[in-house]
Write a protein that holds these residues in place. Sequence first.
Motif, PDB file in Angstrom:
ATOM      1  N   ILE A  51       0.856  -1.196   0.000  1.00  0.00           N
ATOM      2  CA  ILE A  51       0.000   0.000   0.000  1.00  0.00           C
ATOM      3  C   ILE A  51       0.892   1.246   0.000  1.00  0.00           C
ATOM      4  CG2 ILE A  51      -1.750   1.296   1.310  1.00  0.00           C
ATOM      5  CD1 ILE A  51      -2.854  -1.319   0.227  1.00  0.00           C
ATOM      6  N   ARG A  52       0.639   2.149  -0.940  1.00  0.00           N
ATOM      7  CA  ARG A  52       1.400   3.409  -0.973  1.00  0.00           C
ATOM      8  C   ARG A  52       0.708   4.426  -0.062  1.00  0.00           C
ATOM      9  NH1 ARG A  52       1.202   2.059  -6.330  1.00  0.00           N
ATOM     10  NH2 ARG A  52      -0.415   3.632  -6.682  1.00  0.00           N
ATOM     11  N   ILE A  53       1.463   4.913   0.915  1.00  0.00           N
ATOM     12  CA  ILE A  53       0.897   5.879   1.862  1.00  0.00           C
ATOM     13  C   ILE A  53       1.669   7.192   1.773  1.00  0.00           C
ATOM     14  CG2 ILE A  53       0.474   6.410   4.310  1.00  0.00           C
ATOM     15  CD1 ILE A  53       0.068   3.492   4.852  1.00  0.00           C
ATOM     16  N   ALA A  54       0.934   8.292   1.672  1.00  0.00           N
ATOM     17  CA  ALA A  54       1.557   9.617   1.799  1.00  0.00           C
ATOM     18  C   ALA A  54       1.085  10.193   3.123  1.00  0.00           C
ATOM     19  CB  ALA A  54       1.143  10.524   0.655  1.00  0.00           C
ATOM     20  N   ALA A  55       2.029  10.445   4.034  1.00  0.00           N
ATOM     21  CA  ALA A  55       1.663  10.994   5.342  1.00  0.00           C
ATOM     22  C   ALA A  55       2.112  12.441   5.411  1.00  0.00           C
ATOM     23  CB  ALA A  55       2.310  10.180   6.460  1.00  0.00           C
ATOM     24  N   CYS A  56       1.180  13.317   5.781  1.00  0.00           N
ATOM     25  CA  CYS A  56       1.475  14.744   5.927  1.00  0.00           C
ATOM     26  C   CYS A  56       1.225  15.086   7.391  1.00  0.00           C
ATOM     27  CB  CYS A  56       0.540  15.530   5.001  1.00  0.00           C
ATOM     28  SG  CYS A  56       0.682  17.317   5.194  1.00  0.00           S
ATOM     29  N   CYS A  57       2.299  15.054   8.173  1.00  0.00           N
ATOM     30  CA  CYS A  57       2.178  15.264   9.630  1.00  0.00           C
ATOM     31  C   CYS A  57       3.313  16.169  10.071  1.00  0.00           C
ATOM     32  CB  CYS A  57       2.351  13.941  10.383  1.00  0.00           C
ATOM     33  SG  CYS A  57       1.144  12.681  10.006  1.00  0.00           S
ATOM     34  N   HIS A  58       3.245  16.632  11.308  1.00  0.00           N
ATOM     35  CA  HIS A  58       4.396  17.325  11.865  1.00  0.00           C
ATOM     36  C   HIS A  58       5.519  16.293  11.962  1.00  0.00           C
ATOM     37  CE1 HIS A  58       1.762  20.620  12.748  1.00  0.00           C
ATOM     38  NE2 HIS A  58       0.944  19.817  13.398  1.00  0.00           N
ATOM     39  N   VAL A  59       6.698  16.646  11.462  1.00  0.00           N
ATOM     40  CA  VAL A  59       7.795  15.664  11.457  1.00  0.00           C
ATOM     41  C   VAL A  59       8.517  15.729  12.807  1.00  0.00           C
ATOM     42  CG1 VAL A  59       9.877  14.919  10.268  1.00  0.00           C
ATOM     43  CG2 VAL A  59       7.936  15.805   8.962  1.00  0.00           C
ATOM     44  N   THR A  60       8.020  14.898  13.728  1.00  0.00           N
ATOM     45  CA  THR A  60       8.493  14.886  15.110  1.00  0.00           C
ATOM     46  C   THR A  60       8.942  13.470  15.477  1.00  0.00           C
ATOM     47  OG1 THR A  60       6.330  14.243  15.939  1.00  0.00           O
ATOM     48  CG2 THR A  60       6.737  16.617  15.717  1.00  0.00           C
ATOM     49  N   THR A  61       9.476  13.330  16.672  1.00  0.00           N
ATOM     50  CA  THR A  61       9.895  11.996  17.126  1.00  0.00           C
ATOM     51  C   THR A  61       8.694  11.035  17.173  1.00  0.00           C
ATOM     52  OG1 THR A  61       9.670  12.787  19.405  1.00  0.00           O
ATOM     53  CG2 THR A  61      11.878  12.762  18.500  1.00  0.00           C
ATOM     54  N   GLU A  62       7.509  11.585  17.482  1.00  0.00           N
ATOM     55  CA  GLU A  62       6.315  10.737  17.593  1.00  0.00           C
ATOM     56  C   GLU A  62       5.872  10.267  16.207  1.00  0.00           C
ATOM     57  OE1 GLU A  62       6.592  13.823  19.096  1.00  0.00           O
ATOM     58  OE2 GLU A  62       7.111  12.945  21.037  1.00  0.00           O
ATOM     59  N   THR A  63       5.886  11.208  15.245  1.00  0.00           N
ATOM     60  CA  THR A  63       5.505  10.843  13.878  1.00  0.00           C
ATOM     61  C   THR A  63       6.488   9.813  13.328  1.00  0.00           C
ATOM     62  OG1 THR A  63       4.510  12.996  13.553  1.00  0.00           O
ATOM     63  CG2 THR A  63       5.084  11.774  11.568  1.00  0.00           C
ATOM     64  N   ALA A  64       7.749   9.895  13.749  1.00  0.00           N
ATOM     65  CA  ALA A  64       8.734   8.902  13.304  1.00  0.00           C
ATOM     66  C   ALA A  64       8.246   7.499  13.673  1.00  0.00           C
ATOM     67  CB  ALA A  64      10.086   9.188  13.958  1.00  0.00           C
ATOM     68  N   HIS A  65       7.714   7.354  14.897  1.00  0.00           N
ATOM     69  CA  HIS A  65       7.237   6.017  15.306  1.00  0.00           C
ATOM     70  C   HIS A  65       6.053   5.560  14.460  1.00  0.00           C
ATOM     71  CE1 HIS A  65       9.883   5.032  18.645  1.00  0.00           C
ATOM     72  NE2 HIS A  65       9.921   6.332  18.869  1.00  0.00           N
ATOM     73  N   LEU A  66       5.214   6.492  14.063  1.00  0.00           N
ATOM     74  CA  LEU A  66       4.101   6.116  13.176  1.00  0.00           C
ATOM     75  C   LEU A  66       4.656   5.645  11.830  1.00  0.00           C
ATOM     76  CD1 LEU A  66       1.114   5.942  12.376  1.00  0.00           C
ATOM     77  CD2 LEU A  66       1.212   8.366  11.727  1.00  0.00           C
ATOM     78  N   ALA A  67       5.572   6.423  11.263  1.00  0.00           N
ATOM     79  CA  ALA A  67       6.117   6.072   9.941  1.00  0.00           C
ATOM     80  C   ALA A  67       6.801   4.703   9.989  1.00  0.00           C
ATOM     81  CB  ALA A  67       7.099   7.154   9.492  1.00  0.00           C
ATOM     82  N   ILE A  68       7.523   4.446  11.093  1.00  0.00           N
ATOM     83  CA  ILE A  68       8.227   3.162  11.231  1.00  0.00           C
ATOM     84  C   ILE A  68       7.209   2.010  11.332  1.00  0.00           C
ATOM     85  CG2 ILE A  68       9.723   1.828  12.802  1.00  0.00           C
ATOM     86  CD1 ILE A  68      11.104   4.654  13.416  1.00  0.00           C
ATOM     87  N   ALA A  69       6.107   2.251  12.049  1.00  0.00           N
ATOM     88  CA  ALA A  69       5.072   1.208  12.173  1.00  0.00           C
ATOM     89  C   ALA A  69       4.428   0.922  10.813  1.00  0.00           C
ATOM     90  CB  ALA A  69       4.007   1.642  13.189  1.00  0.00           C
ATOM     91  N   LEU A  70       4.184   1.977  10.042  1.00  0.00           N
ATOM     92  CA  LEU A  70       3.559   1.776   8.719  1.00  0.00           C
ATOM     93  C   LEU A  70       4.485   0.950   7.829  1.00  0.00           C
ATOM     94  CD1 LEU A  70       2.276   5.430   8.083  1.00  0.00           C
ATOM     95  CD2 LEU A  70       0.903   3.474   8.874  1.00  0.00           C
ATOM     96  N   LYS A  71       5.770   1.292   7.892  1.00  0.00           N
ATOM     97  CA  LYS A  71       6.745   0.558   7.070  1.00  0.00           C
ATOM     98  C   LYS A  71       6.817  -0.905   7.522  1.00  0.00           C
ATOM     99  CE  LYS A  71      11.218   0.676   4.963  1.00  0.00           C
ATOM    100  NZ  LYS A  71      12.593   1.115   4.959  1.00  0.00           N
TER     101      LYS A  71
END
Length: 425
Positions: A51-71
């Motif tokens: 699944i191709r996901i484009a995430a537009c969020c504040h690029v913070t330490t917390e968002t990093a954990h979301l991006a890592i979970a998606l990957k």
Amino acid sequence: MTATPTLPKSDIKDTSLAQQGQQRITWAGREMPVLAQIRDRFATEKPLAGIRIAACCHVTTETAHLAIALKAGGADAILIASNPLSTQDDVAASLVVDHGIPVYAIKGEDNDTYHRHVQTALDHRPNIIIDDGSDVVATLVKERQDQLSEVIGTTEETTTGIVRLRAMFKDGVLTFPAMNVNDADTKHFFDNRYGTGQSTLDGVIRATNILLAGKTVVVVGYGWCAKGVAMRARGLGANVIVTEVNPVKAIEATMDGFRVMPMAAAATLGNLFITVTGNKHVIRGEHFETMRDGAIICNSGHFDIELDLVALKEMAEEIRPVRPSTEEYRLKSGKSIIVLGEGRLVNLAAAEGHPSAVMDMSFANQALACEYLVKNKGSLEPGLHSIPTEVDQEIASLKLKAMGIEIDILTAEQQVYMNSWSMGT
Ligand code: SAH
């Protein structure tokens, strides 16, 4: 000789910041146990494979954990900033270097760069858009009609994004499902209230280092975010005034013990003004005119239009930076007004956004909303969808467990009672 791994394409400040970013991401992870469990399950089940996901969020330490979970879940994810000032450049670097996730975000990027990154997110041809404020979805429906057939849905993080999605649906342009992450109980009760409450005052303090005890703080609005700000300002010893336009919320603020009055009256009293309304020009020229010399104004609502800074600029003779994130506007009348974070979200511009313990639940909702969209692909109606109650309850249970708190469970007798009407007086 080991080959240098090729980094994904990206537009970030400086890859050499990666090590510091990784250290901070690891630290934030200590308070994000719910998202960690979801990441681990995703790693084995791969619910987002391909699944191709484009995430537009504040690029913070917390968002990093979301991006890592998606990957970990198998997604091909790309991350862009949801605000030109909120990017943590070291986090962006670590995501690219250590985690192989493409990031397009630079703290302080100009509006053109911001919008170019929105286009890059859409060039990724996303099946799912994770949006914070609906900028990517709005651009998609305006400019990329040809891509609509590839879109499974969107998940929206914030109140203003939900307002925009509702307006899009009313205008008949929202032709795919949109998961309303903001309104999940495990999101807005905690992120909007305790997250905004703490991070906003954190931003004010980092920008100014002022003592809040004894100050008159005017909180503009009394929605979930503003409630948190008012509560925490009072906790630090400030004398808090609330302004509102909604009569019910005005009663609520009054009964919560705050003074409520129109902005015209509050403007003359405040030392510090914090807008948290989601609306436009809630503090404007007529109010700046009557403010005290040295009044500090900032915004913790969605966009940088809550304060009418265009009017303030016109009234100013000189604007000069006085500290990081802090500018003094010297007015023709001779008095000064201090603006924090250029009127953008002070909690993300001058501090680090909400702490990880609340973002844990917000982003657990985001991750599970993506999974839900994929599982229900093709069967969800276009328009807004609530996060299913079971998901909300599950996130709350996992969070409680991680906090080491136990609660009671209904007895069989209580369950019957709660589902019956026949037993009365
Ligand atoms: N795009 C808008 C966003 C509104 S900010 C803008 O920048 O103007 C409000 C949202 O930011 C909230 O819904 C919250 O979930 C999110 N947020 C707050 N702290 C955050 C953090 N540390 N990391 C990522 N997102 C955060």
